[in-house]
Design an enzyme around this catalytic site. Sequence first.
Site, PDB file in Angstrom:
ATOM      1  N   ASP A 175       1.018  -1.213   0.024  1.00 25.37           N
ATOM      2  CA  ASP A 175       0.107   0.149  -0.240  1.00 25.37           C
ATOM      3  C   ASP A 175       0.992   1.200  -0.053  1.00 25.37           C
ATOM      4  OD1 ASP A 175      -2.090   2.016   0.800  1.00 25.37           O
ATOM      5  OD2 ASP A 175      -3.311   0.185   0.884  1.00 25.37           O
ATOM      6  N   SER A 224      -7.066   4.729  -1.001  1.00 23.43           N
ATOM      7  CA  SER A 224      -6.801   3.221  -1.228  1.00 23.43           C
ATOM      8  C   SER A 224      -8.154   2.456  -1.368  1.00 23.43           C
ATOM      9  CB  SER A 224      -6.167   2.793   0.119  1.00 23.43           C
ATOM     10  OG  SER A 224      -4.933   3.194   0.204  1.00 23.43           O
ATOM     11  N   ASP A 283     -10.408  -2.734   6.500  1.00 18.63           N
ATOM     12  CA  ASP A 283      -9.723  -1.451   5.945  1.00 18.63           C
ATOM     13  C   ASP A 283      -9.788  -1.442   4.221  1.00 18.63           C
ATOM     14  OD1 ASP A 283      -8.202   0.905   6.514  1.00 18.63           O
ATOM     15  OD2 ASP A 283      -6.197  -0.055   5.902  1.00 18.63           O
ATOM     16  N   THR A 285      -8.111  -1.635   1.407  1.00 15.95           N
ATOM     17  CA  THR A 285      -7.422  -2.482   0.382  1.00 15.95           C
ATOM     18  C   THR A 285      -8.206  -3.983   0.606  1.00 15.95           C
ATOM     19  OG1 THR A 285      -5.538  -0.966   0.591  1.00 15.95           O
ATOM     20  CG2 THR A 285      -5.252  -3.146  -0.555  1.00 15.95           C
ATOM     21  N   ASP A 443       2.223   2.321   3.548  1.00 17.11           N
ATOM     22  CA  ASP A 443       1.392   3.472   3.527  1.00 17.11           C
ATOM     23  C   ASP A 443       1.183   4.063   4.961  1.00 17.11           C
ATOM     24  OD1 ASP A 443      -0.695   5.309   2.278  1.00 17.11           O
ATOM     25  OD2 ASP A 443      -1.994   4.154   3.472  1.00 17.11           O
ATOM     26  N   HIS A 447       2.448   7.937   5.864  1.00 16.46           N
ATOM     27  CA  HIS A 447       1.804   8.962   6.206  1.00 16.46           C
ATOM     28  C   HIS A 447       2.116   9.463   7.481  1.00 16.46           C
ATOM     29  CE1 HIS A 447      -2.147   9.121   3.728  1.00 16.46           C
ATOM     30  NE2 HIS A 447      -1.894   7.478   3.663  1.00 16.46           N
ATOM     31  N   ASP A 488      -1.281   0.706  -4.996  1.00  9.33           N
ATOM     32  CA  ASP A 488      -2.526   1.021  -5.320  1.00  9.33           C
ATOM     33  C   ASP A 488      -2.190   2.710  -5.313  1.00  9.33           C
ATOM     34  OD1 ASP A 488      -1.491   1.552  -2.492  1.00  9.33           O
ATOM     35  OD2 ASP A 488      -3.818   1.187  -1.831  1.00  9.33           O
ATOM     36  N   HIS A 489      -1.083   3.284  -5.054  1.00  9.01           N
ATOM     37  CA  HIS A 489      -1.083   4.606  -5.146  1.00  9.01           C
ATOM     38  C   HIS A 489       0.478   4.948  -4.571  1.00  9.01           C
ATOM     39  CE1 HIS A 489      -1.371   5.702  -0.971  1.00  9.01           C
ATOM     40  NE2 HIS A 489      -2.436   4.740  -0.939  1.00  9.01           N
TER      41      HIS A 489
HETATM   42 ZN   LIG Z   1      -2.835   6.188   2.571  1.00 12.96          ZN
END
Ligand SMILES: [Zn+2]
Length: 665
Positions: A175, A224, A283, A285, A443, A447, A488-489
Amino acid sequence: MIGKANTLAATAALLSLASAQTFRRLGSCPTLGCVLPPDQSDFLPGQLFDLRLEVHAPVNGSEAFNNGVPDEEFSVTIKKEGGKAKSIAEFFDVSEPELEKWDFSWYEDLFAQDADTPSVVNVASKIYRKLAIYEPGNYEVTLKYYDDETTTANWVVRPLAMKKRAKNVILFIGDGMTTNMITAARLLAHKSINGKYQSLLQMDQFPVLGHQMTHSIDSFITDSANSASALYSGHKSSVNALGVYADSSPDHFDDPKVETIVELLVRVWDSAWGAVSTAAIADATPIALSGHSRSRYDYAALVDMSLNGLSNYSWTNQGGPDVWFGGGAEQFVPGSESYNGEDYYAKFADAGYEISLNKTSLLELGNSSKALGIFCQSHFPVWLDRNVFTENLESFENSPTGSEEPALDLPGLKEMTLKAIDILHERGGDDGFFLMSEAASIDKQMHALDYDRALGDLLELDDTVRATVAHLAAIGELDNTLVLVTADHGHGFDVFGNADTKYLAEAKGDRQKRRAVGTYDQSGLSHYTEEAGGVSYGTGPNFPVNWDPRYTIASGFGAHPDIREDYRVRRRGPREPTSAMPGFEEDNYFANPEESPDGFIVNGTLPTSESVGVHSLTDVPVFAQGPCQEIFGGVYNNIDVFYKIASCLGLGRPNDRPGGSCGKH
Ligand SMILES: [Zn+2]
Ligand SMILES: *[C@@H]1O[C@H](CO)[C@@H](O)[C@H](O)[C@H]1NC(C)=O
Ligand SMILES: *[C@@H]1O[C@H](CO)[C@@H](O)[C@H](O)[C@H]1NC(C)=O
Ligand SMILES: *[C@@H]1O[C@H](CO)[C@@H](O)[C@H](O)[C@H]1NC(C)=O
Ligand SMILES: *[C@@H]1O[C@H](CO)[C@@H](O)[C@H](O)[C@H]1NC(C)=O
Ligand SMILES: *[C@@H]1O[C@H](CO)[C@@H](O)[C@H](O)[C@H]1NC(C)=O
């Protein structure tokens, strides 16, 4: 009804306004007539979807129209290229749905938001549920409303894919993982001599590399939920939506749905499927495989839906996952965060699942039953805390039983993934399986701007991929299994040099401290692969030997709040980059003075209401090996990952099976 000249002038004005906006009345619907799935949608032949039509009548604001009275007499047709237009009811052989009506409001820009003057819109709508198009080709869907207005959606039904070329698919999602992070993780864990690595990441050894573009349907930065939906369903959506196109109605669950890869796979081939994550299993994903909602935050309902289907809105009930391993005990322990307050451990057990709440019992699971493994509340503590700074685990109050004890007997991504493969292999049998395995905290820690923890979880993912490839070979499934590693990003992270943390700590003042950063020739070599003072963390090959060297990587972020930076690993637990300041409103974040007290201030680039870093624009890599690997090279859209997997699994079907579109083969 209103006059023609009037309508056209009003609509022209609307279009110029709508195209310049970042605040929208309804994403993917710039005109007053909405077709969802909208223009430019792609479909797999035989894939189930709902079709929502909306006609908007803004009551006030810059778009005010027709005194706020929506046209209830709208009509809609579909036409295959070269064919004749037919009504939806005729084309799909379904009955005409009831008209629905509601209103909603939105802000046109920041000034309207500050002044709290929302624009109100009245809506007339219809939804046709559970449709499918079986013949590949180009289609045109036309909504006619307000006498002579039209909204046209051009749809593409991709080619048939009858042949199943891969028996199994394992989709690893790091992620938020970018090429920059992979490069940094390699530097930390793999020794290099004179610029040449002595060992490589497992990802580095995949034969095919592609790049996917991650944009949402209506914003170029994705979250996500909708990026997972794009990967799993071949349909882009809006931020926070999963398995649906976002409509304007207040109900999160009535939005037009699209069928996901696992729903298709169970319906068409009766394969087994599973999801494994180091996040809460609800969550975005993991839950986007089986959940359909406008909001990723409907955790409890999404867990129920994954087990029992979405019967309220006539959808397939594929009977729940065969394997579901992750965190998020809040949605299973009876209480305020479980669906209707009920005990979902009991509900899964009643549905035939073996339940496991710790690593010991996970490893003891048989291979034949469906399995639910929930190992903690919320997301897993990260790899660095589970394996290096293990004393930090004691401070968590995250027992999967719901008590405030710490969850100490935690599996890692590798143990969960390997056990999932054994169960899916046995349960899928000749019909094969699909497994999604997510390294979620790449991810989550990006963050938090805790780069060491993010890279630790990236290395855990790579270690899991390495063990998976070896295990597939051991059980004789390597040649039958398409293995993909993607994201995913991304986040705007990169490394630009090293930092002498000793000099940085002792230097006085922010400008002097920044002298500690060495660029170009002063960046030196990686010190993470060298033992220092006899300290070794004993986490084996493919992980750093030393997480806290004097010379660390100097790294940074493209989008962050105000922070203090010292470039050192956080030994006492994940970084808390910002804090609120007394005397200011709550949503007003400053650099946390308790983080990196010896560091220097880096002023942020984000709105001061953001307490953490945010996602970025970058394309993300797709590593592929196994059957169909060759179709994953090149640059493509995130939805193409779905069409490539679906075509490799032979999921694009004509309506040729007994029992019609919904019968199992
Ligand atoms: Zn994120
Ligand atoms: C539209 O009407 C609503 C309800 O009367 C009001 O609260 C809102 O401020 C109005 N918005 C604008 C842009 O005038
Ligand atoms: C489904 O309908 C029931 C009964 O009306 C309701 O209690 C429940 O909240 C609905 N579930 C969803 C996901 O909309
Ligand atoms: C692990 O879970 C099993 C049941 O799943 C339970 O009997 C055992 O006590 C648990 N062990 C720990 C250390 O919590
Ligand atoms: C599950 O499958 C694995 C791999 O084939 C095997 O090693 C293991 O013994 C099996 N476990 C059980 C309980 O059958
Ligand atoms: C930079 O950050 C510091 C600490 O948060 C803050 O006091 C200062 O106002 C910031 N400067 C700007 C220009 O935002």
